[in-house]
Design a protein around this motif. Structure first.
Motif, short mmCIF file in Angstrom:
data_model
loop_
_atom_site.label_atom_id
_atom_site.label_comp_id
_atom_site.label_asym_id
_atom_site.label_seq_id
_atom_site.Cartn_x
_atom_site.Cartn_y
_atom_site.Cartn_z
N TYR A 94 126.40 61.12 7.22
CA TYR A 94 125.92 62.24 7.09
C TYR A 94 126.90 63.42 8.67
N PHE A 95 127.54 64.13 8.46
CA PHE A 95 128.44 64.94 9.23
C PHE A 95 126.99 66.12 9.73
N GLY A 96 127.12 66.42 10.65
CA GLY A 96 126.24 68.02 11.26
C GLY A 96 126.93 68.02 12.60
N ALA A 97 126.35 69.04 13.81
CA ALA A 97 126.10 69.96 14.78
C ALA A 97 125.50 69.10 15.38
N SER A 98 125.94 68.45 16.09
CA SER A 98 125.45 67.72 17.85
C SER A 98 123.06 67.90 17.59
N ASP A 99 123.32 69.44 17.88
CA ASP A 99 121.23 70.12 17.60
C ASP A 99 120.66 69.03 16.34
N ASP A 100 121.63 69.48 14.65
CA ASP A 100 121.51 69.23 14.01
C ASP A 100 120.74 67.89 13.46
N LEU A 101 122.55 66.29 13.91
CA LEU A 101 121.75 65.44 14.47
C LEU A 101 120.73 64.59 15.27
N LEU A 102 120.75 65.69 16.10
CA LEU A 102 119.74 65.92 16.60
C LEU A 102 118.09 65.44 16.39
N ARG A 103 118.06 66.44 15.87
CA ARG A 103 116.99 67.15 14.43
C ARG A 103 116.82 65.96 13.20
N ARG A 104 117.77 65.65 13.15
CA ARG A 104 117.32 64.87 11.74
C ARG A 104 117.26 63.22 12.30
N LEU A 105 117.47 63.05 13.63
CA LEU A 105 117.38 61.54 14.07
C LEU A 105 115.52 61.40 14.05
N HIS A 106 115.09 62.70 14.93
CA HIS A 106 113.83 62.71 15.46
C HIS A 106 112.48 62.52 13.70
N ASP B 190 130.35 76.77 20.27
CA ASP B 190 129.23 78.24 19.73
C ASP B 190 128.59 78.30 21.80
N ALA B 191 127.74 79.06 22.12
CA ALA B 191 127.22 80.21 23.21
C ALA B 191 126.32 78.88 23.81
N THR B 192 125.94 78.14 22.80
CA THR B 192 125.01 77.31 23.10
C THR B 192 125.41 75.65 23.51
N MET B 193 126.26 75.28 22.48
CA MET B 193 126.77 73.92 22.91
C MET B 193 128.42 74.09 23.68
N PRO B 194 129.22 74.94 24.78
CA PRO B 194 130.29 75.54 24.88
C PRO B 194 131.10 73.96 25.76
N LEU B 195 132.55 73.36 24.95
CA LEU B 195 132.99 72.61 25.34
C LEU B 195 133.77 73.31 26.27
N PHE B 196 133.97 74.37 26.53
CA PHE B 196 134.62 75.04 28.42
C PHE B 196 133.67 74.54 28.89
N ARG B 197 132.10 73.79 29.33
CA ARG B 197 132.01 73.29 30.32
C ARG B 197 132.19 72.46 31.28
N TYR B 198 132.83 71.89 30.33
CA TYR B 198 133.55 70.60 31.17
C TYR B 198 134.80 70.66 31.37
N LEU B 199 134.95 72.11 31.88
CA LEU B 199 135.74 72.67 32.94
C LEU B 199 135.20 73.56 33.77
#
Length: 297
Positions: free
Chosen positions: A127-139, A196-205
């Motif tokens: 199943y393909f999805g965004a990170s928050d969607d994946l964790l929600r579906r796991l729960h 997106d604004a909630t999970m920006p990859l730029f935070r790693y820099l």
């Protein structure tokens, strides 16, 4: 430590499931008196009550609630143990694994054939999805497990570490020919592309470089997928922090260039995450072992 018998654990699980001692006694084919004795024995071993009982109701104590998932796991493993001894072939299992689109297409899909050959009894659905969607579906049990580098705090989840995830801050050479980006203040000339604004990859820099506020970009564009970010970066439409496995070939070929090479980007890890009360923990451990054997390119 004297271990509880499986029969006593089965009585505890039946009582926890029905919250009615008479009903639970019938479920395990015991008289109410014999059933009550089984519960008493396991409570004496624990050293504290597992149930609060009145004339009107039965409910689990906090200790009973904490013990229930592990009791169910023990019973399930005992069943698996007996089943494996009685059957020469492993019972077929179907698992739905959730993952991000880019990682799934570049890494997991190519591994499906190898995983099937190693574990023919396991049918792995994706199943393909965004990170928050994946964790929600796991729960909510829509998926059985997920591969993600997202962070979570839920104590109900367990995980097996798979691979380290590294990142690179990149731009296309043609963009850098138009506008230099050799210092943080040059951000004012550029567009930052991100998920997106909630999970920006730029935070790693941004985190090791002293915070997002150090970079004042001319504008941001949220595009939802790492693959979309990469396409736009290659086209010279902006700069981005992207997973190294996505851009390594482009960096080697010169299609992309690293920015601020002296900056040390934060790292993360891909993990196989599953519900802690899932009795198939041993299966997930073996699946994780197979996934660790397949490097992320």
């Amino acid at each position: 430590m004297l271990l509880p018998s499986l029969e006593n654990l089965a009585c505890f699980e039946a009582a926890a499931r029905t919250l009615n001692f008479r009903t639970a006694a019938r479920a395990v084919a015991l008289s109410p008196a014999a059933f009550g004795q089984r519960i008493k024995q396991i409570e004496e071993q624990v050293g504290a009550p597992l149930f609060e009982r009145t004339t009107r109701r039965v409910q689990l104590t906090p200790l009973g609630l904490a013990m229930l998932p592990r009791a169910r796991q023990c019973l399930a493993m005992a069943e698996d143990c007996l089943r494996s001894a009685m059957s020469p072939a492993p019972a077929p299992v179907e698992l739905t694994l959730g993952t991000r689109f880019e990682l799934g297409m570049s890494w997991l899909v190519p591994q499906l054939g190898k995983l099937t050959r190693r574990r023919p009894e396991v049918t792995l659905h994706l199943y393909f999805g965004a990170s928050d969607d994946l964790l929600r579906r796991l729960h909510d049990r829509s998926v059985d497990c997920v591969v993600t580098s997202a962070r979570w705090s839920a104590a109900s989840l367990a995980a097996e570490t798979l691979h380290e995830e590294r990142y690179a801050f990149v731009a296309s050479p043609k963009l850098l020919q138009r506008e230099e980006f050799s210092r943080p203040e040059h951000a004012a000339r550029h567009c930052l592309l991100d998920i997106d604004a909630t999970m920006p990859l730029f935070r790693y820099l941004a985190d090791p470089m002293g915070g997002v506020g150090r970079f004042a970009f001319a504008r941001h564009r949220w595009v939802g997928l790492g693959a979309a970010m990469k396409t736009l970066v290659l086209a010279g439409e902006g700069v981005a922090v992207l997973p190294l496995h996505m851009v390594a070939a482009d960096l080697r070929s010169g299609k992309l260039k690293r920015l601020l090479r002296s900056a040390v980007l934060a790292r993360d890890s891909f993990r196989l995450v599953y519900r802690r009360d899932d009795p198939r923990g041993a299966l997930y451990a073996k699946l994780a072992e197979s996934l660790r054997a397949a490097p992320i390119q």
